[in-house]
Design a protein around this motif. Structure first.
Motif, PDB file in Angstrom:
ATOM      1  N   VAL A  46       0.775  -1.127  -0.022  1.00  0.00           N
ATOM      2  CA  VAL A  46      -0.006   0.100   0.064  1.00  0.00           C
ATOM      3  C   VAL A  46       0.917   1.226  -0.003  1.00  0.00           C
ATOM      4  O   VAL A  46       1.539   1.649   0.903  1.00  0.00           O
ATOM      5  N   ASP A  47       0.904   2.057  -1.198  1.00  0.00           N
ATOM      6  CA  ASP A  47       1.663   3.238  -1.318  1.00  0.00           C
ATOM      7  C   ASP A  47       1.164   4.603  -1.232  1.00  0.00           C
ATOM      8  O   ASP A  47       1.743   5.249  -0.907  1.00  0.00           O
ATOM      9  N   ASP A  48      -0.231   4.515  -1.425  1.00  0.00           N
ATOM     10  CA  ASP A  48      -1.040   5.734  -1.462  1.00  0.00           C
ATOM     11  C   ASP A  48      -2.470   5.414  -0.902  1.00  0.00           C
ATOM     12  O   ASP A  48      -2.673   4.712  -0.832  1.00  0.00           O
ATOM     13  N   GLU A  50      -5.215   5.373  -2.892  1.00  0.00           N
ATOM     14  CA  GLU A  50      -5.849   4.509  -3.702  1.00  0.00           C
ATOM     15  C   GLU A  50      -5.545   3.130  -3.510  1.00  0.00           C
ATOM     16  O   GLU A  50      -6.326   2.398  -3.373  1.00  0.00           O
ATOM     17  N   GLY A  51      -4.442   2.797  -3.111  1.00  0.00           N
ATOM     18  CA  GLY A  51      -4.139   1.396  -2.840  1.00  0.00           C
ATOM     19  C   GLY A  51      -4.473   0.872  -1.280  1.00  0.00           C
ATOM     20  O   GLY A  51      -4.912  -0.074  -1.014  1.00  0.00           O
ATOM     21  N   HIS A  54      -8.333   0.509  -1.665  1.00  0.00           N
ATOM     22  CA  HIS A  54      -8.514  -0.812  -2.502  1.00  0.00           C
ATOM     23  C   HIS A  54      -8.305  -1.845  -1.299  1.00  0.00           C
ATOM     24  O   HIS A  54      -8.974  -2.917  -1.231  1.00  0.00           O
ATOM     25  N   TRP A  55      -7.303  -1.867  -0.380  1.00  0.00           N
ATOM     26  CA  TRP A  55      -6.878  -2.668   0.683  1.00  0.00           C
ATOM     27  C   TRP A  55      -8.073  -2.950   1.617  1.00  0.00           C
ATOM     28  O   TRP A  55      -8.436  -3.768   1.946  1.00  0.00           O
TER      29      TRP A  55
END
Length: 181
Positions: A46-48, A50-51, A54-55
């Protein structure tokens, strides 16, 4: 199902609150996922925002399906860890557990305490559905996970062959059986 679990403070381990993940956890999740050591042993990427969305959506979907019940673990209102129980399709007699610990919480007993609370809750909640066994898997080089498993009452069961992309090297399977009534 809304579930909140609590553990008392003990020694160097702070009191913990385990609750389902929510959208408000996104920032703390991104921060925790940026830790190189955590990424070394997990598939958390998870980098941002949006990630994270999603997670977190996947965690919510897991609760909705009843196949993946994940908890954010908080210590003094800060994200300390993640614990999860997962059932394979059609499987109710056996499930697997997993966890990760945020860097600031490592070495404080958070992971064993959270995993023990999850395990006790799972065995109590799903005993009538025939749950008999929980398994914890980790890569062989991850000695910290081996110690967490042992402290949480999971005994070494067998070796695990590599299983890319989740496990690039051999691993261990630890197990804990449902206590006798």
């Amino acid at each position: 199902m809304t579930v909140t679990l609590r553990t008392p403070a003990a020694g160097t381990t702070p009191a913990l609150l385990l609750r389902p993940w929510t959208e408000r956890d996104a920032e703390a999740l991104i921060e925790a996922a940026g830790d190189a050591e955590l990424r070394r042993w997990t598939s958390l990427a998870v980098d941002d925002a949006e990630g994270a969305a999603h997670w977190l959506g996947n965690q919510r979907a897991g609760w909705e399906s009843g196949r993946r019940l994940s908890f954010a673990v908080l210590a003094q209102e800060a994200l300390a860890a993640h614990v999860v129980v997962k059932w394979a399709e059609g499987e109710r007699g056996r499930a697997s557990v997993g966890y990760w610990t945020a860097a600031p919480a490592r070495g404080r007993g958070v992971a064993p305490a959270a995993l023990t609370a999850l395990t006790d809750w799972v065995f109590e909640t799903f005993a009538d559905e025939g749950l008999e066994r929980l398994e914890l898997r980790h890569q062989m080089g991850n000695q910290g996970s081996c110690r967490v498993a042992e402290k949480a009452g999971y005994h070494f069961d067998r070796m695990l062959d590599p299983w890319p992309p989740h496990y690039s090297q051999p691993g261990h399977v630890h197990r804990r059986l449902r206590p006798a009534a």
